[in-house]
Motif scaffolding. Structure first.
Motif, PDB file in Angstrom:
ATOM      1  N   SER A 173       0.840  -1.195   0.000  1.00 52.52           N
ATOM      2  CA  SER A 173       0.000   0.000   0.000  1.00 52.52           C
ATOM      3  C   SER A 173       0.872   1.240   0.000  1.00 52.52           C
ATOM      4  O   SER A 173       2.058   1.189   0.351  1.00 52.52           O
ATOM      5  N   LYS A 174       0.284   2.359  -0.385  1.00 54.14           N
ATOM      6  CA  LYS A 174       1.041   3.603  -0.474  1.00 54.14           C
ATOM      7  C   LYS A 174       1.450   4.149   0.897  1.00 54.14           C
ATOM      8  O   LYS A 174       2.397   4.918   0.999  1.00 54.14           O
ATOM      9  N   GLU A 175       0.712   3.774   1.943  1.00 53.86           N
ATOM     10  CA  GLU A 175       1.047   4.267   3.281  1.00 53.86           C
ATOM     11  C   GLU A 175       2.166   3.466   3.930  1.00 53.86           C
ATOM     12  O   GLU A 175       2.800   3.953   4.880  1.00 53.86           O
ATOM     13  N   ASN A 176       2.410   2.251   3.447  1.00 53.42           N
ATOM     14  CA  ASN A 176       3.435   1.386   4.029  1.00 53.42           C
ATOM     15  C   ASN A 176       4.780   1.694   3.373  1.00 53.42           C
ATOM     16  O   ASN A 176       5.165   1.092   2.374  1.00 53.42           O
ATOM     17  N   ILE A 177       5.524   2.645   3.926  1.00 53.70           N
ATOM     18  CA  ILE A 177       6.732   3.188   3.290  1.00 53.70           C
ATOM     19  C   ILE A 177       7.965   2.737   4.060  1.00 53.70           C
ATOM     20  O   ILE A 177       8.006   2.774   5.287  1.00 53.70           O
ATOM     21  N   PHE A 178       8.968   2.304   3.296  1.00 51.85           N
ATOM     22  CA  PHE A 178      10.285   1.971   3.827  1.00 51.85           C
ATOM     23  C   PHE A 178      11.295   2.963   3.259  1.00 51.85           C
ATOM     24  O   PHE A 178      11.173   3.388   2.107  1.00 51.85           O
ATOM     25  N   ALA A 179      12.283   3.294   4.072  1.00 52.53           N
ATOM     26  CA  ALA A 179      13.348   4.218   3.650  1.00 52.53           C
ATOM     27  C   ALA A 179      14.694   3.526   3.793  1.00 52.53           C
ATOM     28  O   ALA A 179      14.921   2.778   4.754  1.00 52.53           O
TER      29      ALA A 179
END
Length: 302
Positions: free
Chosen positions: A193-199
């Protein structure tokens, strides 16, 4: 004023049926008067000079594909236009600068994305934090702290870090920074999903360290406890930004192609003793056989 008078005169002649030339136009409902505009200059004296004022320009053929042209054709075309063909080094340097700008813009966009989750994010402060994580990971590796190692490395890096450390003694010491660590690349991506972000942030470390590895017999396999080595590494740190309690952890190490390959450590093993074969087994005479032989060979007593 003169144009209006001329139009009225024409309309008057059209109404008069006695006029022979304009009689066919008398019954026409819509009459359009065509006036031809004079395009030639009123003074023909400077006609030659006016013609020389205009220059004919040979426009390039924009439909011509450069990819299909050979190097000689490209050079000839550039010579026709008075241009010097670029050298190979200049072309590669231009390509490197363009790629550098592209990577830098992506890194800036990723850092801006990280600041949406961490408002006080700053690259120098992050480099200081990354140095602490880097030192802590190596100290845990030297002490073989498997239980707490997952706090500083990701699930992907854990098996790579703990690989082949059994029955070995590791001595590691961090001495100093030759150059300050700096961020060379940053990326953000969403999963599922777009809210589940990894950096992920890549940090360049140029440090001075001491490393010595001993095997299970106490023999030195790699490094030295006396000599310090200069180490250049690119370490990737990862964080789950969508997780409120997420932390920065070591994710991987990038080994550039221009770095020289490291020599593998010597592997020790226990040498197996093989039983001797039948050919190598020595023949030993028994005591009875030896005694009989001696008696048989002894001289008889009269």
């Amino acid at each position: 004023m003169a144009l209006k008078i001329a139009n009225k005169l024409v309309l008057y002649l059209l109404k008069d049926h006695t006029v022979g030339l304009l009689a066919p136009l008398a019954n026409a409902s819509n009459v359009q008067i065509v006036r031809h505009r004079r395009t030639k200059h009123w003074n023909p004296k400077f006609k030659l000079l006016r013609a020389q004022k205009v220059l004919k320009v040979d426009l390039p053929n924009f439909n011509e594909k450069v990819e299909e042209m050979s190097e000689e054709e490209i050079r000839s075309k550039m010579k026709e236009h008075g241009l010097l063909p670029p050298s190979v080094g200049g072309t590669s340097g231009a390509m490197q600068s363009v790629r550098f700008l592209e990577k830098k813009s992506k890194t800036m966009m990723a850092i801006r994305k990280i600041r949406q989750f961490e408002e006080e994010f700053d690259t120098p402060e992050f480099c200081a934090e990354a140095t602490k994580i880097y030192i802590k990971m190596h100290e845990m590796l030297a002490s073989k702290d498997k239980d707490n190692m997952i706090d500083v490395v990701t699930e992907r890096a854990y098996p790579e870090v703990m690989h082949n450390i059994e029955s070995k003694t590791i001595h590691w010491k961090y001495i100093k920074n030759i150059e300050l660590p700096r961020v060379v690349q940053a990326r953000c991506t969403d999963i599922i999903s777009k809210e589940n972000i990894f950096a992920q942030i890549t940090v360049r470390f140029h440090t001075q360290q001491i490393l010595a590895i001993y095997d299970r017999f106490g023999r030195l396999m790699h490094g030295s406890e006396i000599l310090a080595k200069d180490v250049l590494e690119y370490v990737v740190f990862e964080k789950h930004l969508a997780n409120e309690y997420g932390t920065w952890r070591v994710h991987a190490k990038i080994i550039p192609d221009w770095l020289p390959p490291k020599e593998p450590s010597a592997i020790t093993y226990k040498q197996k003793t093989e039983p001797p074969t039948e050919e190598e087994t020595p023949v030993v005479e028994s005591s009875k056989d030896a005694g009989v032989s001696k008696e048989s060979n002894s001289p008889s007593v009269a």
